[in-house]
Design an enzyme around this catalytic site. Structure first.
Site: not given
Ligand code: HPA
Length: 273
Positions: A31, A62, A84, A86-87, A114, A212-213, A236, A248
């Site tokens: 990301s 993406h 991903h 989740y898609e 990310a 998530m990947s 973050n 996001h």
């Molecule tokens: N959690 C899950 N996926 C992420 C995060 C997060 O805090 N930041 C970037 N991708």
């Protein structure tokens, strides 16, 4: 031949008709990190949507294409945009692109993402070299009939992230005066961010970062015998550690902020491997 092998062959047949340079290194851009592909020279572009049976990324930040070309004297293939779980794709579809890059010829794989920071010493903007992962919260991409042409039924996962490449990554960072930590990446299904209680649990389990990947791709790549290295950009602090709600936009903005440092590191690293 399994269904997965048939799908890979169909996609590869299309790719091989247009592929001029056989890549030796594969890179997956996470990301907000897709801009790195600009550094690749003599680009050939293959859009995912043109490849028969290929999954297409639906996430903002993406894109959806392979960029094949030269970085220094190395032939590389970069995925600008990944898919991903989740898609709504099944795990074997999520890892189809990484399998295809191995079949194109890539033996080494650089995974990037990310991620949310769990380790107390991390802050937004930290880079983390992945030294291991936890995939216990997502299904394995290797479930189902084994694809014997790709790898063994019960692959070892005791050293997913290549020790020698990890050392080179750290040495490169040191040379460039870029701070990079080491840590364990934990993959969730997403698409929701975590609750503070979940993050507390993941911390207890030994995770330093969450996303998530990536880990599922590493598993499929390990199955096929690739040499793997991974970098998380901590965009973050994870839920409950962060004082504010996650979104996001913040993830993309921090990834943008790190992209210079990230690009310098990855370019120099690729030069050395
Ligand atoms: N959690 C899950 N996926 C992420 C995060 C997060 O805090 N930041 C970037 N991708």
């Amino acid at each position: 031949m399994t269904r997965v092998e048939e799908e890979l062959n169909t996609a590869l047949e299309y790719i091989n008709k247009i592929l001029v340079k056989k890549p030796e290194i594969a890179i997956i851009l996470g990301s907000g990190l897709g801009g790195f592909a600009e550094c690749i020279e003599n680009k050939e572009i293959i859009e995912y949507k043109d490849i028969p049976g290929f999954p297409v990324s639906t996430v903002s930040g993406h894109e959806g294409r392979f960029i094949i070309g030269k970085l220094f004297d190395k032939n590389v293939v970069a995925m600008q945009g990944r898919v991903h779980y989740y898609e709504g794709y099944t795990m074997d579809r999520v890892v189809m692109p990484v399998r295809i890059m191995k079949l194109m010829g890539a033996k080494k794989l650089l995974l990037t993402n990310a991620a949310g920071g769990i380790n107390d010493s991390f802050e937004p903007g930290t880079l983390m070299a992945i030294n291991d992962h936890i995939t216990s919260f997502v299904p394995s991409p290797l479930i189902g009939e084994n694809n014997d042409s790709l790898g063994v039924r019960f692959p070892d996962m005791s050293k997913v992230y290549d020790r020698e490449l990890l050392e080179i990554l750290h040495a490169t960072a040191k040379e460039l005066d870029i701070d990079i930590k080491d840590g364990v990446y934990l993959q969730t299904t997403g698409p929701n961010y975590e609750t503070p209680a979940e993050i507390k649990m993941y911390k207890t389990l030994g995770a330093d970062a969450v996303g998530m990947s990536t880990a599922c791709e590493a598993m499929a790549a390990m199955h096929m015998g690739m040499r793997i290295v991974g970098i998380s950009c901590i965009t973050n602090l994870a839920a409950g550690i962060s004082k504010t709600a996650l979104n996001h936009e913040e993830v993309k903005a921090t990834a943008d902020m790190i992209s210079d440092k990230f690009t310098r590191l990855v370019k120099e690293f690729i030069k050395k491997i």
